[in-house]
Motif scaffolding. Structure first.
Motif, PDB file in Angstrom:
ATOM      1  N   ILE A  49       1.572  -0.532  -0.007  1.00  0.00           N
ATOM      2  CA  ILE A  49       2.545  -0.027  -0.974  1.00  0.00           C
ATOM      3  C   ILE A  49       1.837   0.018  -2.325  1.00  0.00           C
ATOM      4  N   VAL A  76       6.825   4.156  -6.963  1.00  0.00           N
ATOM      5  CA  VAL A  76       6.359   3.430  -5.790  1.00  0.00           C
ATOM      6  C   VAL A  76       5.867   4.472  -4.787  1.00  0.00           C
ATOM      7  N   LEU A 121      11.319  -4.663  -3.091  1.00  0.00           N
ATOM      8  CA  LEU A 121      10.368  -4.052  -2.144  1.00  0.00           C
ATOM      9  C   LEU A 121       9.980  -4.981  -0.991  1.00  0.00           C
ATOM     10  N   VAL A 124      10.979  -3.415   2.456  1.00  0.00           N
ATOM     11  CA  VAL A 124      10.442  -2.127   2.902  1.00  0.00           C
ATOM     12  C   VAL A 124       9.800  -2.329   4.271  1.00  0.00           C
ATOM     13  N   GLY A 140       7.338  -5.375   3.123  1.00  0.00           N
ATOM     14  CA  GLY A 140       6.760  -5.603   1.815  1.00  0.00           C
ATOM     15  C   GLY A 140       6.520  -7.081   1.528  1.00  0.00           C
ATOM     16  N   LEU A 195      10.644   4.449   1.651  1.00  0.00           N
ATOM     17  CA  LEU A 195       9.815   5.118   0.640  1.00  0.00           C
ATOM     18  C   LEU A 195       9.287   6.467   1.098  1.00  0.00           C
TER      19      LEU A 195
END
Length: 199
Positions: A49, A76, A121, A124, A140, A195
């Motif tokens: 990321i 991001v 995050l 994620v 994440g 994302l």
């Protein structure tokens, strides 16, 4: 995870380098990504990321925690780091040689930037997929507890040494999935929900 990768390398903390520019990014449609001939060996991919900063951080900046690091991010980006070394043994070398070879960084492939989500995050969901088969998965949180935690470490490290991180920098925060080896004829992608995806 990034912590496991550091343990395997015998490192107590992250590498002391950062990405100010996209060295061989694949988002340029005219290039279409790095050519296989650019690598001495078959590369491996790490799902990561990346964060884009909107504010310059310099020697006079106050210390950062994860929330403070989050405030300087304006995008991001799902990313793939391609890992390859110039050594004959490729990545099967001692930790000191890994560091000497720029932590084996060969290229950084970026997906489309998105506005930072409301959360931190850590949730994620990242998947490494090679030729349609999921090879690894993580979140994440596997990036040293979270991408903003990793970014705060970098910012504090730079500030403490009198360095500056310019606005608009792309910082890749570390792997969520570990290494996925690739061969010349394979296709890999990173899916980071919510994302986006990068191939």
């Amino acid at each position: 995870s990034e912590a496991e990768t550091q343990t395997e390398a015998g490192a107590e903390e992250g590498p002391r380098d950062f990405i100010r520019d996209i060295i061989r990014a694949a988002r340029d449609a005219d290039r279409g990504g790095p050519e296989r001939s650019a690598f001495p060996h078959d590369p491996a991919m790490e799902c990561e990321i990346a964060l884009r900063t909107k504010t310059e951080v310099g020697p006079n900046s106050a210390p950062f925690d994860a929330d403070g690091a989050r405030e300087i991010v304006d995008a991001v980006i799902p990313a793939i780091e391609l890992v390859c070394s110039r050594y004959d043994l490729n990545i099967d070398v001692p930790p000191a040689l890994i560091v000497a070879d720029g932590s084996l960084h060969a290229a950084l492939l970026l997906g489309d930037p998105v506005d930072p989500p409301a959360d931190d995050l850590t949730t994620v969901a990242c998947r490494s997929v090679v030729d349609g088969v999921e090879t690894a998965a993580g979140t994440g949180a596997d990036v040293l507890g979270g991408p903003y935690i990793a970014l705060s470490w970098l910012l504090n490290h730079l500030v403490s040494r009198g360095h500056t991180l310019p606005a608009g920098s792309i910082v890749s925060t570390g792997t969520c999935t570990g290494l996925a080896p690739l061969t010349n004829d394979q296709h890999g992608f990173h899916e980071a929900d919510p994302l986006g995806r990068v191939d």
